[in-house]
Scaffold this motif. Sequence first.
Motif, PDB file in Angstrom:
ATOM      1  N   THR A  36      -1.372   7.672  -2.033  1.00 55.72           N
ATOM      2  CA  THR A  36       0.225   7.171  -1.965  1.00 55.72           C
ATOM      3  C   THR A  36       0.470   6.910  -0.620  1.00 55.72           C
ATOM      4  OG1 THR A  36      -0.377   9.631  -3.054  1.00 55.72           O
ATOM      5  CG2 THR A  36       1.875   9.523  -2.503  1.00 55.72           C
ATOM      6  N   ALA A  37      -0.249   7.762   0.719  1.00 55.41           N
ATOM      7  CA  ALA A  37       0.122   7.205   2.616  1.00 55.41           C
ATOM      8  C   ALA A  37      -0.039   5.347   2.182  1.00 55.41           C
ATOM      9  CB  ALA A  37      -1.265   7.563   3.269  1.00 55.41           C
ATOM     10  N   ALA A  38      -1.110   5.043   1.735  1.00 56.71           N
ATOM     11  CA  ALA A  38      -0.693   3.571   1.664  1.00 56.71           C
ATOM     12  C   ALA A  38       0.483   3.071   1.145  1.00 56.71           C
ATOM     13  CB  ALA A  38      -2.073   2.481   1.569  1.00 56.71           C
ATOM     14  N   ILE A  39       1.016   3.305   0.373  1.00 56.60           N
ATOM     15  CA  ILE A  39       2.195   3.054  -0.786  1.00 56.60           C
ATOM     16  C   ILE A  39       3.230   3.475   0.301  1.00 56.60           C
ATOM     17  CG2 ILE A  39       3.558   3.369  -2.640  1.00 56.60           C
ATOM     18  CD1 ILE A  39       0.806   1.689  -3.318  1.00 56.60           C
ATOM     19  N   VAL A  40       3.085   4.280   0.494  1.00 58.31           N
ATOM     20  CA  VAL A  40       3.993   4.690   1.753  1.00 58.31           C
ATOM     21  C   VAL A  40       4.561   3.698   2.725  1.00 58.31           C
ATOM     22  CG1 VAL A  40       5.107   6.463   3.145  1.00 58.31           C
ATOM     23  CG2 VAL A  40       4.570   7.508   0.931  1.00 58.31           C
ATOM     24  N   ALA A  41       3.293   3.577   3.541  1.00 57.46           N
ATOM     25  CA  ALA A  41       3.303   2.649   4.528  1.00 57.46           C
ATOM     26  C   ALA A  41       4.054   1.152   4.146  1.00 57.46           C
ATOM     27  CB  ALA A  41       1.896   2.526   5.024  1.00 57.46           C
ATOM     28  N   CYS A  42       3.081   0.860   2.522  1.00 58.20           N
ATOM     29  CA  CYS A  42       4.069  -0.683   2.375  1.00 58.20           C
ATOM     30  C   CYS A  42       5.710  -0.874   2.193  1.00 58.20           C
ATOM     31  CB  CYS A  42       3.099  -1.035   1.054  1.00 58.20           C
ATOM     32  SG  CYS A  42       1.542  -1.742   1.350  1.00 58.20           S
ATOM     33  N   HIS A  43       5.941   0.153   1.321  1.00 55.74           N
ATOM     34  CA  HIS A  43       7.238   0.801   0.813  1.00 55.74           C
ATOM     35  C   HIS A  43       8.537   1.043   2.994  1.00 55.74           C
ATOM     36  CE1 HIS A  43      10.847   2.308  -0.617  1.00 55.74           C
ATOM     37  NE2 HIS A  43      10.549   1.408  -0.871  1.00 55.74           N
ATOM     38  N   THR A  44       7.468   1.373   3.354  1.00 54.62           N
ATOM     39  CA  THR A  44       8.589   0.753   4.770  1.00 54.62           C
ATOM     40  C   THR A  44       8.367  -0.157   5.388  1.00 54.62           C
ATOM     41  OG1 THR A  44       7.301   3.465   5.179  1.00 54.62           O
ATOM     42  CG2 THR A  44       8.087   2.452   6.927  1.00 54.62           C
TER      43      THR A  44
ATOM     44  N   LEU B 241       2.483  -7.872   5.802  1.00 57.03           N
ATOM     45  CA  LEU B 241       1.729  -6.791   6.064  1.00 57.03           C
ATOM     46  C   LEU B 241       0.261  -6.680   5.284  1.00 57.03           C
ATOM     47  CD1 LEU B 241       2.099  -4.053   6.077  1.00 57.03           C
ATOM     48  CD2 LEU B 241       2.942  -4.350   4.262  1.00 57.03           C
ATOM     49  N   HIS B 242      -0.675  -6.577   6.376  1.00 61.37           N
ATOM     50  CA  HIS B 242      -2.147  -6.274   5.978  1.00 61.37           C
ATOM     51  C   HIS B 242      -2.367  -4.822   6.193  1.00 61.37           C
ATOM     52  CE1 HIS B 242      -6.593  -6.777   7.804  1.00 61.37           C
ATOM     53  NE2 HIS B 242      -6.306  -7.151   6.423  1.00 61.37           N
ATOM     54  N   MET B 243      -3.323  -4.569   4.716  1.00 61.54           N
ATOM     55  CA  MET B 243      -3.109  -2.777   4.737  1.00 61.54           C
ATOM     56  C   MET B 243      -4.894  -3.078   4.938  1.00 61.54           C
ATOM     57  SD  MET B 243      -0.210  -0.902   5.139  1.00 61.54           S
ATOM     58  CE  MET B 243      -1.217   0.079   4.279  1.00 61.54           C
TER      59      MET B 243
ATOM     60  N   GLU C  11       2.875  -4.735  -6.190  1.00 58.82           N
ATOM     61  CA  GLU C  11       4.449  -4.928  -6.849  1.00 58.82           C
ATOM     62  C   GLU C  11       5.298  -4.887  -5.835  1.00 58.82           C
ATOM     63  OE1 GLU C  11       4.842  -1.715  -9.562  1.00 58.82           O
ATOM     64  OE2 GLU C  11       3.006  -2.258 -10.924  1.00 58.82           O
ATOM     65  N   ILE C  12       4.667  -4.003  -4.712  1.00 60.19           N
ATOM     66  CA  ILE C  12       6.029  -3.776  -3.782  1.00 60.19           C
ATOM     67  C   ILE C  12       6.580  -5.035  -2.723  1.00 60.19           C
ATOM     68  CG2 ILE C  12       6.509  -2.674  -1.322  1.00 60.19           C
ATOM     69  CD1 ILE C  12       4.594  -0.357  -2.858  1.00 60.19           C
ATOM     70  N   GLY C  13       4.657  -5.577  -2.743  1.00 62.38           N
ATOM     71  CA  GLY C  13       4.735  -7.423  -1.807  1.00 62.38           C
ATOM     72  C   GLY C  13       3.766  -7.251  -0.996  1.00 62.38           C
ATOM     73  N   VAL C  14       2.962  -6.514  -1.049  1.00 58.34           N
ATOM     74  CA  VAL C  14       1.538  -6.599   0.492  1.00 58.34           C
ATOM     75  C   VAL C  14       1.250  -8.375   0.020  1.00 58.34           C
ATOM     76  CG1 VAL C  14      -0.218  -5.792  -0.855  1.00 58.34           C
ATOM     77  CG2 VAL C  14      -0.663  -5.620   1.652  1.00 58.34           C
ATOM     78  N   GLN C  15       0.851  -8.661   1.583  1.00 59.50           N
ATOM     79  CA  GLN C  15       0.085 -10.172   1.935  1.00 59.50           C
ATOM     80  C   GLN C  15      -1.185 -10.231   1.567  1.00 59.50           C
ATOM     81  OE1 GLN C  15       3.557  -9.450   3.989  1.00 59.50           O
ATOM     82  NE2 GLN C  15       4.202 -10.070   1.518  1.00 59.50           N
ATOM     83  N   GLU C  16      -1.636  -9.185   1.755  1.00 58.01           N
ATOM     84  CA  GLU C  16      -3.619  -9.147   2.763  1.00 58.01           C
ATOM     85  C   GLU C  16      -4.080  -7.487   2.798  1.00 58.01           C
ATOM     86  OE1 GLU C  16      -6.571 -10.757   6.703  1.00 58.01           O
ATOM     87  OE2 GLU C  16      -3.762 -10.603   6.665  1.00 58.01           O
TER      88      GLU C  16
END
Length: 237
Positions: free
Chosen positions: A221-229, A77-79, A99-104
């Motif tokens: 908030t949008a970025a975290i929603v996308a990460c968690h999804t 996942l690249h945010m 914390e959620i686990g993004v890679q980039e």
Amino acid sequence: MQLFYHPEVAPGDKEVVFPREESKHIVKVLRKKEGDQLHLTNGKGWLFVTELIAANQNSCTARVLSSEEAPPAPYHLHMVVAPTKMNDRYEWFLEKATEIGVQEITPVICDHSERKVVKLNRYERVLQSALKQSLHTRFPVLNEPVSFTELVEREIPGQKFIAHCEEDAEKNLLSKRLKKGAQVTILIGPEGDFSPDEISTALKNSWEAVSLGSSRLRTETAAIVACHTAALLNETE
């Protein structure tokens, strides 16, 4: 378990010397003594179990007892997220995404961006703290800031999504479009959203417009929603 971060330790090392700041924390704050065990990671997927053999607040030394490599995440996942006007909100995103686990992660500068200068050294410290707190062993890649146009015109493999708030535009829910185990890049805009020209440019370069739901969300908030999804989709039982 408490986790320490030491980017220079490698598999095969027999001893580890901690820098002064970390050594002071080990001795003065945590009250660690010779013989105590410390767990640490190099941020490259390795977890090391060590034994403290010199508890000095200026330079602690530990003997490596064992090392184990954790498997990589089953997806990438690249945010790509525009810096927020208030810097603490972006740092909150960095912390929670780690914390959620993004890679980039890549900061992107857009037409409506109010913050165009970022301090990557400060962001790195936020990522380090979140990595240790969440007991992850892989440090997210933090890229240099990039302009929106340069980013969307790059050849990027995998799925590419732009989450925007333009009404009456054709969009699918991100949760319906994500593929399990995929390489995914998700664009999140600044306060004020992407400009119409930016959205058009992204679509012309094969980025897919998506929605994160019916609520209007702040950038972080949008970025975290996308990460968690993405993380939830790839969660293994």
